[in-house]
Enzyme design. Structure first.
Site, PDB file in Angstrom:
ATOM      1  N   GLN A 277      19.085  42.164 -83.588  1.00 47.53           N
ATOM      2  CA  GLN A 277      19.903  41.702 -82.468  1.00 47.53           C
ATOM      3  C   GLN A 277      21.388  41.908 -82.782  1.00 47.53           C
ATOM      4  O   GLN A 277      21.728  42.805 -83.530  1.00 47.53           O
ATOM      5  CB  GLN A 277      19.612  40.232 -82.121  1.00 47.53           C
ATOM      6  CG  GLN A 277      18.255  39.993 -81.481  1.00 47.53           C
ATOM      7  CD  GLN A 277      17.093  40.109 -82.452  1.00 47.53           C
ATOM      8  OE1 GLN A 277      17.029  39.425 -83.456  1.00 47.53           O
ATOM      9  NE2 GLN A 277      16.165  40.981 -82.161  1.00 47.53           N
TER      10      GLN A 277
ATOM     11  N   ASP B  64      21.388  46.660 -80.380  1.00 47.59           N
ATOM     12  CA  ASP B  64      21.231  48.101 -80.179  1.00 47.59           C
ATOM     13  C   ASP B  64      22.466  48.907 -80.573  1.00 47.59           C
ATOM     14  O   ASP B  64      22.763  49.948 -79.973  1.00 47.59           O
ATOM     15  CB  ASP B  64      20.841  48.410 -78.722  1.00 47.59           C
ATOM     16  CG  ASP B  64      19.607  47.647 -78.300  1.00 47.59           C
ATOM     17  OD1 ASP B  64      18.723  47.457 -79.148  1.00 47.59           O
ATOM     18  OD2 ASP B  64      19.536  47.235 -77.122  1.00 47.59           O
TER      19      ASP B  64
ATOM     20  N   GLY C  56      14.280  46.594 -81.818  1.00 44.47           N
ATOM     21  CA  GLY C  56      13.812  47.977 -81.765  1.00 44.47           C
ATOM     22  C   GLY C  56      14.864  48.810 -82.452  1.00 44.47           C
ATOM     23  O   GLY C  56      15.952  48.992 -81.916  1.00 44.47           O
ATOM     24  N   HIS C  57      14.570  49.241 -83.677  1.00 44.38           N
ATOM     25  CA  HIS C  57      15.550  49.986 -84.465  1.00 44.38           C
ATOM     26  C   HIS C  57      15.100  51.439 -84.578  1.00 44.38           C
ATOM     27  O   HIS C  57      14.029  51.710 -85.112  1.00 44.38           O
ATOM     28  CB  HIS C  57      15.705  49.355 -85.851  1.00 44.38           C
ATOM     29  CG  HIS C  57      16.293  47.964 -85.816  1.00 44.38           C
ATOM     30  ND1 HIS C  57      16.586  47.245 -86.948  1.00 44.38           N
ATOM     31  CD2 HIS C  57      16.671  47.180 -84.776  1.00 44.38           C
ATOM     32  CE1 HIS C  57      17.112  46.077 -86.599  1.00 44.38           C
ATOM     33  NE2 HIS C  57      17.154  46.002 -85.281  1.00 44.38           N
TER      34      HIS C  57
ATOM     35  N   LYS D 264      21.775  49.917 -85.724  1.00 44.98           N
ATOM     36  CA  LYS D 264      21.539  49.345 -87.055  1.00 44.98           C
ATOM     37  C   LYS D 264      20.493  50.147 -87.827  1.00 44.98           C
ATOM     38  O   LYS D 264      20.679  50.461 -89.002  1.00 44.98           O
ATOM     39  CB  LYS D 264      21.070  47.878 -86.916  1.00 44.98           C
ATOM     40  CG  LYS D 264      22.107  46.979 -86.254  1.00 44.98           C
ATOM     41  CD  LYS D 264      21.581  45.575 -86.016  1.00 44.98           C
ATOM     42  CE  LYS D 264      20.583  45.438 -84.892  1.00 44.98           C
ATOM     43  NZ  LYS D 264      21.108  45.625 -83.536  1.00 44.98           N
TER      44      LYS D 264
HETATM   45  P1  GDP Z   1      19.459  49.147 -83.180  1.00 45.80           P
HETATM   46  O1  GDP Z   1      18.582  48.205 -82.454  1.00 45.80           O
HETATM   47  O2  GDP Z   1      20.797  48.558 -83.501  1.00 45.80           O
HETATM   48  O3  GDP Z   1      18.825  49.765 -84.384  1.00 45.80           O
HETATM   49  O4  GDP Z   1      19.764  50.334 -82.161  1.00 45.80           O
HETATM   50  P2  GDP Z   1      18.681  51.071 -81.211  1.00 45.80           P
HETATM   51  O5  GDP Z   1      17.860  51.971 -82.024  1.00 45.80           O
HETATM   52  O6  GDP Z   1      18.003  50.096 -80.329  1.00 45.80           O
HETATM   53  O7  GDP Z   1      19.652  51.847 -80.239  1.00 45.80           O
HETATM   54  C1  GDP Z   1      20.525  52.811 -80.693  1.00 45.80           C
HETATM   55  C2  GDP Z   1      20.190  54.134 -79.981  1.00 45.80           C
HETATM   56  O8  GDP Z   1      21.258  55.044 -80.136  1.00 45.80           O
HETATM   57  C3  GDP Z   1      18.979  54.830 -80.568  1.00 45.80           C
HETATM   58  O9  GDP Z   1      18.324  55.536 -79.544  1.00 45.80           O
HETATM   59  C4  GDP Z   1      19.578  55.789 -81.577  1.00 45.80           C
HETATM   60  O10 GDP Z   1      18.762  56.921 -81.820  1.00 45.80           O
HETATM   61  C5  GDP Z   1      20.842  56.185 -80.875  1.00 45.80           C
HETATM   62  N1  GDP Z   1      21.990  56.482 -81.741  1.00 45.80           N
HETATM   63  C6  GDP Z   1      22.332  55.924 -82.925  1.00 45.80           C
HETATM   64  N2  GDP Z   1      23.514  56.410 -83.338  1.00 45.80           N
HETATM   65  C7  GDP Z   1      23.934  57.278 -82.407  1.00 45.80           C
HETATM   66  C8  GDP Z   1      25.103  58.090 -82.247  1.00 45.80           C
HETATM   67  O11 GDP Z   1      26.024  58.088 -83.045  1.00 45.80           O
HETATM   68  N3  GDP Z   1      25.171  58.861 -81.106  1.00 45.80           N
HETATM   69  C9  GDP Z   1      24.182  58.876 -80.177  1.00 45.80           C
HETATM   70  N4  GDP Z   1      24.344  59.644 -79.107  1.00 45.80           N
HETATM   71  N5  GDP Z   1      23.076  58.125 -80.292  1.00 45.80           N
HETATM   72  C10 GDP Z   1      22.959  57.336 -81.384  1.00 45.80           C
HETATM   73  P1  IMO Z   2      17.877  44.999 -81.649  1.00 51.42           P
HETATM   74  O1  IMO Z   2      17.532  44.469 -83.038  1.00 51.42           O
HETATM   75  C1  IMO Z   2      19.138  44.108 -77.575  1.00 51.42           C
HETATM   76  C2  IMO Z   2      17.928  40.235 -75.941  1.00 51.42           C
HETATM   77  C3  IMO Z   2      16.953  40.269 -74.789  1.00 51.42           C
HETATM   78  C4  IMO Z   2      17.383  39.018 -74.053  1.00 51.42           C
HETATM   79  C5  IMO Z   2      17.712  38.048 -75.183  1.00 51.42           C
HETATM   80  C6  IMO Z   2      16.582  37.109 -75.559  1.00 51.42           C
HETATM   81  O2  IMO Z   2      17.119  46.193 -81.266  1.00 51.42           O
HETATM   82  O3  IMO Z   2      19.358  45.115 -81.529  1.00 51.42           O
HETATM   83  P2  IMO Z   2      14.294  37.423 -76.877  1.00 51.42           P
HETATM   84  O4  IMO Z   2      13.166  38.359 -76.648  1.00 51.42           O
HETATM   85  O5  IMO Z   2      14.952  37.576 -78.209  1.00 51.42           O
HETATM   86  O6  IMO Z   2      13.960  36.009 -76.579  1.00 51.42           O
HETATM   87  O7  IMO Z   2      15.391  37.836 -75.765  1.00 51.42           O
HETATM   88  O8  IMO Z   2      18.032  38.855 -76.301  1.00 51.42           O
HETATM   89  N1  IMO Z   2      17.490  40.967 -77.149  1.00 51.42           N
HETATM   90  C7  IMO Z   2      17.962  42.151 -77.523  1.00 51.42           C
HETATM   91  N2  IMO Z   2      18.845  42.973 -76.915  1.00 51.42           N
HETATM   92  N3  IMO Z   2      18.613  44.448 -78.768  1.00 51.42           N
HETATM   93  C8  IMO Z   2      17.769  43.623 -79.407  1.00 51.42           C
HETATM   94  O9  IMO Z   2      17.332  43.832 -80.674  1.00 51.42           O
HETATM   95  C9  IMO Z   2      17.361  42.432 -78.762  1.00 51.42           C
HETATM   96  N4  IMO Z   2      16.518  41.427 -79.078  1.00 51.42           N
HETATM   97  C10 IMO Z   2      16.618  40.522 -78.094  1.00 51.42           C
HETATM   98  O10 IMO Z   2      17.119  41.419 -74.018  1.00 51.42           O
HETATM   99  O11 IMO Z   2      18.561  39.257 -73.340  1.00 51.42           O
HETATM  100 MG    MG Z   3      17.503  48.086 -80.685  1.00 52.34          MG
END
Ligand code: GDP
Ligand code: IMO
Ligand code: MG
Length: 423
Positions: free
Chosen positions: A224, A13, A40-41, A16
């Site tokens: 991840q 998270d 979840g991107h 990415k």
């Molecule tokens: P990913 O899994 O690495 O793609 O990241 P996620 O989407 O799960 O989580 C990142 C969260 O932070 C999302 O809700 C984005 O919309 C938000 N986000 C990304 N960049 C920024 C930033 O620079 N500032 C803030 N406040 N939110 C951000």
């Molecule tokens: P993105 O791509 C954050 C974590 C789960 C758990 C562990 C194992 O959005 O960064 P799994 O379902 O893979 O067997 O769970 O890994 N986990 C993540 N945490 N972001 C993710 O993906 C994750 N994908 C798995 O919360 O701790």
């Molecule tokens: Mg994510």
């Protein structure tokens, strides 16, 4: 041409999805190489907010090739939902999404097995996303998985054989009542299979190498984060694939010398969702402040994310494992209202300070902090590094000095536009 790789350096998270979307105009091809719908991107632009689970984050840009590589595991139910949601906002993918024949399928029973395993573990559960990731990769490594290419020949029999085996496991070993859940989702799953089959199912390892030969530029999008890597993460509290750069080689069929830049992405602080060690986690008001300011709730599961200070011991480890060539710092704006900001530079274990990531992280690990002044400025409307507060530049320089590599992008908000390229 070589393929660049963008990957998370923390526990996921990091942002990415946002950065892949921002960088896509510079590339011809975007590809996922591991993980599945546990990812979840999130992408935000033009009043659209979209969370992608299986599909590469390049799909919102026109005339790009998107590839789901062999290292990915696909749940047809999630895939179908994603395709339908994208269609609703006018994104048509049938011509520019390619899927590997060798990607493994998440069967409905894999998801049920994930739930059964977590239930059986009780207190010691992983805190998985319950998407069936662990059981699917278990079958892959156990040489019993079903692949997308299997859909093309005699699939029904192979499916029944596998599912029978899973049913036995569920009833005999887990004593888990699966019947209703399975009957509720099996039809959906087969509908998803039909959607999947309507896409271009190819030998992506040949396809991607040919594209590189034709001088096409490729960006591989990690899912991840490094600290969730099956080999090097905080085992067993990890996911079931190689999230590190080497995973892009095995998950796409790319030889190591075909890897170009390695873009390592991290938050200006740190989060984790699920169970497992997290040395800089804050259980106090400061942790809550980070969660509120960063809206730190899981993009896939909605779970509140655990929050804490930036951990440079862990970051250094991730930089080493991935051969990161440049860093991308996300969510700087979340620290806007902090008077001072702590950064962990060592772990104290039994009176001794270490600066490497140990075999086992226990509760006895005490972070050693350096405290830096905060900028107490709203960063979200800043358009150029020229307008950065002095303290933010110092924060970035401190990280660069510790890591020995430059930070090339700082993100100051979730929107595409809130991205500053650094000199
Ligand atoms: P990913 O899994 O690495 O793609 O990241 P996620 O989407 O799960 O989580 C990142 C969260 O932070 C999302 O809700 C984005 O919309 C938000 N986000 C990304 N960049 C920024 C930033 O620079 N500032 C803030 N406040 N939110 C951000
Ligand atoms: P993105 O791509 C954050 C974590 C789960 C758990 C562990 C194992 O959005 O960064 P799994 O379902 O893979 O067997 O769970 O890994 N986990 C993540 N945490 N972001 C993710 O993906 C994750 N994908 C798995 O919360 O701790
Ligand atoms: Mg994510």
């Amino acid at each position: 041409m070589k393929a660049d790789v963008l990957l998370g350096l923390q526990w996921g998270d990091e942002g990415k999805g946002k950065i892949v979307d921002v960088l896509t105009p510079k590339y011809d091809v975007i590809t996922r190489f591991q993980g599945g719908p546990n990812a979840g991107h999130t992408l935000e632009f033009n009043n659209i907010k979209q969370v992608l689970h299986t599909i590469p984050s390049g799909i919102f840009r026109e005339n790009k090739i998107n590839i789901i590589g062999n290292g990915v595991v696909i749940d047809p139910i999630v895939f179908k939902k994603e395709i339908e949601a994208l269609k609703k906002i006018g994104v048509e993918l049938s011509q520019n999404l390619y899927i590997s024949k060798k990607a493994h399928l998440i069967l409905p029973t894999h998801r049920i097995l994930d739930a059964a395993s977590e239930q059986q573990k009780g207190e010691t559960k992983i805190g998985s996303t319950l998407k069936g990731i662990g059981p699917t990769y278990k079958d892959k490594i156990g040489r019993e998985g079903l692949r997308v290419g299997d859909l093309l020949h005699n699939f029904g029999t192979k499916y029944q054989e596998r599912v029978e085996n899973h049913k036995n496991l569920l009833s005999e070993f887990y004593h888990f009542d699966y019947k209703q859940i399975l009957s509720e989702c099996e039809q959906d799953w087969f509908e998803g299979i039909e959607v999947l089959k309507s896409f271009q199912i190819v030998d992506t390892e040949h396809f991607i190498n040919d594209l590189l030969k034709k001088n096409k530029s490729v960006l591989a999008e990690g899912a991840q984060g490094t600290l969730l890597d099956i080999d090097f993460g905080s085992y067993p509290f990890v996911t079931s694939s190689n999230t590190i750069c080497a995973g892009a080689c095995t998950g796409l069929g790319l030889a190591p010398q075909k890897i170009g830049k390695v873009l390592g992405i991290f938050k200006a602080y740190c989060t984790r969702v699920g169970m497992g060690p997290f040395p800089t986690e804050l259980h106090d008001e400061t942790g809550k402040k980070l969660r509120d300011a960063g809206n730190e709730y899981g993009s896939t599961t909605g779970r509140p994310r655990r929050c804490g200070w930036l951990d440079l011991v862990a970051l250094k480890y991730s930089v080493m494992l991935n051969g990161v060539t440049e860093l991308i710092m996300m969510k700087a704006d979340v620290l806007d209202s902090f008077e001072t900001i702590k950064v962990c530079v060592g772990y104290e274990i039994g009176g001794e300070v270490i600066e490497h990531f140990p075999f086992e992280l226990t509760d006895d690990v005490k972070p050693v902090y350096v405290e830096l002044p905060g900028w107490e400025t709203d960063l979200t409307k800043i358009k150029s590094q020229d307008d950065f507060p002095e303290e933010l530049n110092k924060y970035i320089s401190f990280i660069e000095d510790e890591m020995g590599i430059p930070v090339s992008i700082a993100s100051v908000g979730p929107n595409r536009e809130q991205t500053i390229f650094l000199e």
